[in-house]
Design an enzyme around this catalytic site. Structure first.
Site, PDB file in Angstrom:
ATOM      1  N   SER A 122       0.850  -1.005  -0.205  1.00  0.00           N
ATOM      2  CA  SER A 122       0.247  -0.473  -0.064  1.00  0.00           C
ATOM      3  C   SER A 122       0.992   1.287   0.111  1.00  0.00           C
ATOM      4  O   SER A 122       0.600   2.234  -0.562  1.00  0.00           O
ATOM      5  CB  SER A 122      -0.816  -0.106   1.072  1.00  0.00           C
ATOM      6  OG  SER A 122      -0.250   0.641   2.134  1.00  0.00           O
ATOM      7  N   ARG A 160     -13.278  11.827 -31.515  1.00  0.00           N
ATOM      8  CA  ARG A 160     -14.597  12.255 -31.683  1.00  0.00           C
ATOM      9  C   ARG A 160     -14.171  13.747 -31.701  1.00  0.00           C
ATOM     10  O   ARG A 160     -14.918  14.958 -32.778  1.00  0.00           O
ATOM     11  CB  ARG A 160     -14.912  12.098 -30.660  1.00  0.00           C
ATOM     12  CG  ARG A 160     -16.496  12.987 -30.762  1.00  0.00           C
ATOM     13  CD  ARG A 160     -16.959  12.565 -28.937  1.00  0.00           C
ATOM     14  NE  ARG A 160     -19.021  14.049 -29.321  1.00  0.00           N
ATOM     15  CZ  ARG A 160     -19.270  14.369 -27.973  1.00  0.00           C
ATOM     16  NH1 ARG A 160     -19.526  14.269 -26.850  1.00  0.00           N
ATOM     17  NH2 ARG A 160     -20.528  14.827 -28.077  1.00  0.00           N
ATOM     18  N   ARG A 183       1.612  -6.865 -18.171  1.00  0.00           N
ATOM     19  CA  ARG A 183       2.041  -7.229 -19.532  1.00  0.00           C
ATOM     20  C   ARG A 183       3.488  -6.999 -20.362  1.00  0.00           C
ATOM     21  O   ARG A 183       3.913  -7.253 -21.400  1.00  0.00           O
ATOM     22  CB  ARG A 183       1.555  -5.643 -20.337  1.00  0.00           C
ATOM     23  CG  ARG A 183       0.183  -5.472 -20.028  1.00  0.00           C
ATOM     24  CD  ARG A 183      -0.233  -6.434 -20.475  1.00  0.00           C
ATOM     25  NE  ARG A 183      -2.251  -5.833 -20.247  1.00  0.00           N
ATOM     26  CZ  ARG A 183      -2.986  -6.401 -20.672  1.00  0.00           C
ATOM     27  NH1 ARG A 183      -2.602  -6.920 -22.106  1.00  0.00           N
ATOM     28  NH2 ARG A 183      -4.764  -5.647 -19.966  1.00  0.00           N
TER      29      ARG A 183
END
Length: 226
Positions: free
Chosen positions: A55, A91, A169
């Protein structure tokens, strides 16, 4: 693909060690940040990394700028939910002066497959441009654009999420484009916090492969902390 480390928490290892040490210190974090000797910082980090008390790693973060990747990659990338993303918008940005694309190596290496790919992409872009010229809003014309379309994105992750990202990854079983991105990000991050990132990467860097029957069978070299 171009990857740049735009910003990271100054002295991330000291910041993380300070946050961890505060739990047991009679003084405040500001004083710890200034006075903790380097050997104590490393000792605290060793305890954190060895015990799995991650954490505290969330108190340091990294921001990367990524250009020249495909929409296929960013659709995977944004699945990492404990992160912040800002991506070039299809967009609001009109691609009327040409649209760059990413061609997978398996296609580029095959002349016939490469021709088919190029023809399909060119047709999609030409149709997109005709819709724009006809007054169709870019947010609607973009439905024609392929996953191969190049895009730009800014990524911010804290150290805990970065380690998780690299674990997933950097693995040889990850899709090739996002795997390349992960390795480039790790190359940029590691020098800034060498103790924390020393064995970052696929699980086989520091332990056993969790992929079972799906293992690539070609693990990365093991790394041992000094």
């Amino acid at each position: 693909m171009h990857v740049e480390l735009l910003y990271h928490t100054p002295d991330p290892e000291r910041a993380i060690a300070t946050a961890a040490r505060l739990c047991y210190a009679p003084v405040g974090a500001a004083e710890l940040m200034e006075t903790m000797p380097p050997e104590r910082v490393e000792s605290v980090l060793s305890t954190i990394m060895g015990s799995g008390h991650f954490s505290t790693l969330e108190h340091a973060s990294y921001t990367f700028a990524v250009d020249g990747v495909s929409r296929a990659l960013t659709h995977q990338l944004v699945r990492h939910r404990i992160a912040s993303f800002n991506q070039q918008s299809q967009r609001y940005v009109k691609f009327t002066n040409g649209l760059e694309t990413v061609k997978p190596g398996s296609i580029a290496a095959d002349p016939e497959a490469s021709r088919v790919f190029d023809e399909a992409v060119e047709a999609a872009i030409a149709a997109y441009e005709r819709l724009i010229e006809a007054g169709i809003p870019a947010e609607d014309a973009r439905y024609l654009l392929p996953n191969a379309a190049e895009t730009k994105i800014v990524i911010t992750m804290n150290v805990r999420e970065l380690l998780h990202f690299f674990e997933l990854r950097c693995c040889n079983r990850a899709q090739w484009e996002i795997r390349e991105l992960a390795h480039r990000m790790l190359e940029l991050a590691r020098p800034t916090a060498p103790f924390i990132f020393v064995d970052a990467g696929a699980p086989c860097v520091h332990g056993e492969c969790p992929e079972g029957k799906m293992t690539c069978g070609n693990p990365y070299p093991r790394v041992t902390r000094a």
